[in-house]
Design an enzyme around this catalytic site. Structure first.
Site, PDB file in Angstrom:
ATOM      1  N   GLY A  47       0.841  -1.185   0.000  1.00  0.00           N
ATOM      2  CA  GLY A  47       0.000   0.000   0.000  1.00  0.00           C
ATOM      3  C   GLY A  47       0.877   1.236   0.000  1.00  0.00           C
ATOM      4  N   GLN A  52       2.895  10.083   1.351  1.00  0.00           N
ATOM      5  CA  GLN A  52       4.210   9.433   1.408  1.00  0.00           C
ATOM      6  C   GLN A  52       5.087   9.790   0.212  1.00  0.00           C
ATOM      7  OE1 GLN A  52       2.526   5.274   2.224  1.00  0.00           O
ATOM      8  NE2 GLN A  52       4.457   5.303   3.360  1.00  0.00           N
ATOM      9  N   CYS A  98       6.178   0.083   7.315  1.00  0.00           N
ATOM     10  CA  CYS A  98       5.772   1.261   6.552  1.00  0.00           C
ATOM     11  C   CYS A  98       6.955   1.726   5.718  1.00  0.00           C
ATOM     12  CB  CYS A  98       5.327   2.356   7.517  1.00  0.00           C
ATOM     13  SG  CYS A  98       4.805   3.875   6.684  1.00  0.00           S
ATOM     14  N   LEU A  99       6.718   2.041   4.461  1.00  0.00           N
ATOM     15  CA  LEU A  99       7.799   2.477   3.581  1.00  0.00           C
ATOM     16  C   LEU A  99       8.413   3.797   4.063  1.00  0.00           C
ATOM     17  CD1 LEU A  99       6.242   1.600   0.106  1.00  0.00           C
ATOM     18  CD2 LEU A  99       7.924   0.297   1.411  1.00  0.00           C
ATOM     19  N   HIS A 140      -4.136   1.361   7.696  1.00  0.00           N
ATOM     20  CA  HIS A 140      -2.779   1.934   7.717  1.00  0.00           C
ATOM     21  C   HIS A 140      -2.677   3.085   6.703  1.00  0.00           C
ATOM     22  CE1 HIS A 140       1.781   1.387   7.897  1.00  0.00           C
ATOM     23  NE2 HIS A 140       1.601   2.193   6.853  1.00  0.00           N
ATOM     24  N   GLU A 141      -3.181   2.845   5.477  1.00  0.00           N
ATOM     25  CA  GLU A 141      -3.036   3.857   4.421  1.00  0.00           C
ATOM     26  C   GLU A 141      -3.941   5.065   4.663  1.00  0.00           C
ATOM     27  OE1 GLU A 141      -0.494   3.580   2.754  1.00  0.00           O
ATOM     28  OE2 GLU A 141      -0.142   1.453   3.073  1.00  0.00           O
ATOM     29  N   HIS A 144      -2.500   7.488   7.016  1.00  0.00           N
ATOM     30  CA  HIS A 144      -1.520   8.419   6.437  1.00  0.00           C
ATOM     31  C   HIS A 144      -2.193   9.712   5.974  1.00  0.00           C
ATOM     32  CE1 HIS A 144       2.349   6.415   6.377  1.00  0.00           C
ATOM     33  NE2 HIS A 144       1.866   5.317   5.837  1.00  0.00           N
TER      34      HIS A 144
END
Ligand code: NI
Length: 182
Positions: A47, A52, A98-99, A140-141, A144
């Site tokens: 995702g 991000q 997480c990226l 999670h996304e 953000h």
């Protein structure tokens, strides 16, 4: 298409509340979606949220996977202006990374089941019911988009570790009677 630079924890763009997407047919938006898909694939993510990649807009791209170990690679699903509504009261603990927070993993409580709604990249209303890992990825996304990173959702920071100790993390979570670690 292009690979986009991923913002890392501490960059203010990750703390901001993102703006609504607006016109789905904007060519710049379509290019952003393509670039986010390419960037997520390149980083081997499941995702990615627009903040991000330094775009403070309510746009996410997710892989609708059944579970962490699901090695089918479904088509990435872009969702514009996503909204989530929990179904039931069940909260599940599971592993997340997480990226924007490279090399770390944490055990995070999330709603087990939810309804999601939003718009497709063509601007059409889309939605469905998600559970388990896919529900986790969506939460999670969407977090953000509201300036929330997964450690801010953790209730036990001893369950935050470097990725090479992921196995210990899962064991510790299980010992501590954290149910259903994904
Ligand atoms: Ni993330």
């Amino acid at each position: 298409m292009a690979l986009l630079k991923i913002a890392r924890m501490g960059h203010p763009v990750l703390w901001r509340t993102a703006d609504p997407v607006g016109d789905a047919h904007d060519p710049a938006l379509q290019r952003l979606i393509d670039d986010m898909i390419e960037t997520m694939r390149d980083a081997d993510g499941v995702g990615l949220a627009a903040p991000q990649v330094h775009e403070s807009r309510r746009l996410i791209v997710v892989l609708p996977l059944a579970g962490r170990e699901d090695d089918s690679r479904p088509e990435p699903l872009p969702i514009l202006d996503p909204v989530l509504e929990p179904l039931g009261e069940t909260v599940e603990e599971g592993l997340e990374g997480c990226l924007s927070i490279p090399d770390l993993r944490g055990i995070v409580p999330r709603w087990q089941r939810l309804r999601w709604r939003g718009r497709s990249r063509e601007g059409r209303p889309i939605g469905g019911v998600a559970e388990g890992f896919f529900a986790r990825v969506l939460q999670h996304e969407v977090d953000h988009l509201d300036g929330i990173l997964y450690p801010m959702r953790m209730t036990d920071l001893s369950l935050l570790a470097f990725v090479e100790h992921q196995r210990h993390l899962i064991e510790r979570a299980a010992e501590d009677d954290h149910a259903d670690v994904a």
